[in-house]
Each structure stands twice: as structure tokens, then as C-alpha cells.
Motif scaffolding. Structure first.
Motif, short mmCIF file in Angstrom:
data_model
loop_
_atom_site.label_atom_id
_atom_site.label_comp_id
_atom_site.label_asym_id
_atom_site.label_seq_id
_atom_site.Cartn_x
_atom_site.Cartn_y
_atom_site.Cartn_z
N SER A 164 0.82 -1.22 0.00
CA SER A 164 0.00 0.00 0.00
C SER A 164 0.85 1.26 0.00
N LEU A 165 2.17 1.12 0.14
CA LEU A 165 3.06 2.27 0.07
C LEU A 165 3.29 2.72 -1.37
N GLN A 166 2.63 2.07 -2.32
CA GLN A 166 2.82 2.40 -3.74
C GLN A 166 2.59 3.88 -4.04
N PRO A 167 1.53 4.53 -3.52
CA PRO A 167 1.37 5.96 -3.79
C PRO A 167 2.53 6.80 -3.28
N LEU A 168 3.10 6.38 -2.13
CA LEU A 168 4.24 7.11 -1.59
C LEU A 168 5.45 6.99 -2.51
N LEU A 169 5.71 5.76 -2.94
CA LEU A 169 6.87 5.54 -3.81
C LEU A 169 6.70 6.25 -5.14
N THR A 195 4.42 -0.24 -8.65
CA THR A 195 4.75 1.17 -8.86
C THR A 195 5.20 1.41 -10.29
N VAL A 196 6.17 0.63 -10.76
CA VAL A 196 6.68 0.79 -12.12
C VAL A 196 5.59 0.43 -13.13
N GLY A 197 4.79 -0.58 -12.83
CA GLY A 197 3.74 -1.00 -13.76
C GLY A 197 2.69 0.07 -13.98
N VAL A 198 2.29 0.74 -12.91
CA VAL A 198 1.29 1.81 -13.04
C VAL A 198 1.83 2.96 -13.87
N VAL A 199 3.06 3.37 -13.61
CA VAL A 199 3.67 4.46 -14.36
C VAL A 199 3.86 4.07 -15.82
N TYR A 200 4.28 2.82 -16.06
CA TYR A 200 4.48 2.34 -17.43
C TYR A 200 3.16 2.33 -18.19
N GLN A 201 2.10 1.90 -17.50
CA GLN A 201 0.79 1.87 -18.15
C GLN A 201 0.33 3.28 -18.51
#
Length: 306
Positions: free
Chosen positions: A111-116, A180-186
Motif C-alpha cells: 500500500s506504500l505504492q502511492p508514496l513511492l 509502482t513501475v507497472g502503473v507508471v508504465y501503463q
């Protein structure tokens, strides 16, 4: 407006208000489903079965619904997203739980994904990181540190934490980095892809990769216990199909921001359900750490929303 039309409109408005919270609760049960099924199957084999069933359901549905399939040049990007979000993220979570990490703690770490995203990936995309987001990052990391410190078990030979070791923590961190990387890549390469056909490509790519790893590193033995059948059915139909469909509906309704603002509730919801189903208990220090981490994520999410 007739009374029946007024009642229907009120029911739709109520459903629209409840939909974001419903989605978050469904997402939280993904960790519970993993915990329920993993005693009877190895984690990668479990995921390979899940992905195969999802593709078998969603591919015909996408064809019947007339989904637009991505072009060949875009299909590769969609596959990368699937490898990261479904393969890396779910693979890391399932392996971490199979190694003894609790469902609540695994949910807290990822759940720390938004922070990262806000603190590390944001600057790479030219986004400004505010002081509030920095404070949220510090609080989130401090919260996870408190939870982990409450599980220190130096007397337990072979493990650093009570019930699991650093390998489980490493898998959870792989899941965090992957999502984290997957969301940004998408967002960067697949923003215009049809969600229905895109999901089929993503799950197929992840299924092939996870299936290959399962054949290499696992025995592939499956004990078809009722708990496993329930967990697999729930993860396939309710999570992979139902939750994705609900997310599409929320996006069409313009409720995506409300979903984002509720994501920081996933860890406590997961911990609460795990307490009742598996008697997973958190001590005072771990509870305090979870609250601190949730507050940190809330600071970042509400800042991004505003």
C-alpha cells in the motif's frame, strides 16, 4: 418523475456512493484469498491457475463485447504492464504470504505504492513533490518499520521476524516496486488501450511467465481442498473479473479519484478480515505502525487528489 423512477434514481445514486468502498473491500480480500488457498498449492502454481482461468473467461467476453484489440506495436507494452502488475506484484505478494508473512502486513507494504510513486517516480515525470508528500513518505516508512520491529524474533533460528524471514520482506518489496513501475508504465505507454482486451493481454503475458517459473521451481502439486476451490473461484470471478469490471464502471462514472482516496484503507480492512478468519493478531506496536503508515499514505493520496 414517477415514484418508481425516483426510487430507481435514488438506488443508482446510493450504488454510486457505495461503489468505491465496495471496490476497495474487494481488493483487500485478494490478500485473504491468497492466505486461504496457499496451504494447498505453491504460490506460482496458484497464480498460473488463476491467470489461465481469467484468460479463459475474459477473452471470449472481450470478443463478444466488441473490445478493440491493441495494435501489434502496443501489445508489447501491454504485456510488460501485465508482467509487472500481475506477475511481479501478485507473484511477490503470494510468495511473501507463502513464506509466512501475514496478509495484513503484505497489504501494508504494497500500500506504500502511492508514496513511492509520488516521492521517487514523480520527479522523473516532471511532477513536483510537495512537503506534505515528503512527510507522508517518512510517516509511511516509519509505520512499516514499527510493524516489522514489533515482529522481531532474534531468538528464532533461521528467521529475523516472527514467522517469516528477510526473503518474505524482499518478495513484498518486489511486489511494491512492480506495482509502482507497472502503473507508471501503463500511464506512459498504454493510456488509450481498451481495458477489456488489455486485461486479456496482461493476464496472458503474466500467466505464461508465472507458469514457466512454476514449472521450473515448483512441484506443481495441487491439493483440491474446498478452501482452495473457494479461494481460486473468489480470486478469479470476484477479483480478476468483478473488481476490474467495477473499476471500469467507476472510471465511466468519474469516481476514480474517490477510489484512489480510499486505497489507504486496504491494509486495515485486510488486517481486520484476517483477524476474524485466520486469527492474525497485531500487537500494540504493530497497530500503531499500521495507523502511522495509513496516515502517511493518506497525506500523499489526498495531496494528489487536491
Amino acid at each position: 418523475m414517477s415514484s418508481s423512477s425516483r426510487t430507481a434514481a435514488q438506488s443508482f445514486a446510493l450504488a454510486a456512493k457505495l461503489a468505491p468502498a465496495t471496490f476497495v473491500c474487494l481488493w483487500a480480500t485478494g490478500f485473504i484469498g491468497a492466505k486461504l488457498g496457499l496451504p494447498y498449492v505453491e504460490p506460482l502454481t496458484f497464480l498460473a491457475l488463476r491467470f489461465a482461468l481469467v484468460v479463459a473467461i475474459m477473452a471470449p467476453a472481450a470478443l463478444l463485447l466488441g473490445a478493440v484489440w491493441p495494435k501489434l506495436t502496443t501489445t508489447g507494452h501491454v504485456a510488460v504492464v501485465g508482467l509487472l502488475i500481475h506477475g511481479g506484484y501478485l507473484g511477490g505478494v503470494f510468495v511473501a504470504i507463502s513464506l509466512g508473512m501475514s496478509a495484513g502486513l503484505s497489504a501494508l507494504i504494497v500500500s506504500l505504492q502511492p508514496l513511492l510513486t509520488a516521492a521517487l517516480v514523480g520527479p522523473l515525470l516532471g511532477e513536483r513533490v510537495t512537503r506534505r508528500q515528503v512527510a507522508g513518505l517518512i510517516l509511511g516508512l516509519a509505520g512499516v518499520a514499527l510493524v516489522l520491529s514489533g515482529k522481531l524474533a532474534p531468538s528464532d533460528a533461521g528467521t529475523l521476524f516472527a514467522g517469516f524471514g528477510l526473503d518474505a520482506v524482499a518478495c513484498a518489496l518486489v511486489a511494491l516496486l512492480s506495482i509502482t513501475v507497472g502503473v507508471v508504465y501503463q500511464k506512459r505507454f498504454c493510456a488509450e488501450v481498451d481495458l477489456r482486451s488489455g486485461a486479456v493481454v496482461q493476464y496472458a503475458a503474466a500467466g505464461l511467465a508465472i507458469g514457466a517459473l512454476a514449472l521450473i521451481f515448483e512441484s506443481n502439486q495441487v491439493v483440491w481442498h474446498p478452501d482452495l476451490v473457494i479461494a481460486l473461484g473468489w480470486l478469479v470471478l470476484v477479483l480478476s473479473v468483478g473488481a476490474v469490471s467495477l473499476l471500469m464502471l467507476l472510471i465511466r462514472m468519474g469516481e476514480a479519484s474517490r477510489v484512489a482516496s480510499l486505497f489507504y484503507l486496504v491494509p486495515p480492512v485486510t488486517a481486520l478480515v484476517a483477524f476474524f478468519l485466520f486469527d492474525e493478531r497485531l500487537g500494540p506496536l504493530a497497530l500503531a505502525g499500521m495507523l502511522v503508515a495509513v496516515l502517511g499514505v493518506a497525506l500523499v493520496v489526498t495531496e494528489r487528489k487536491s
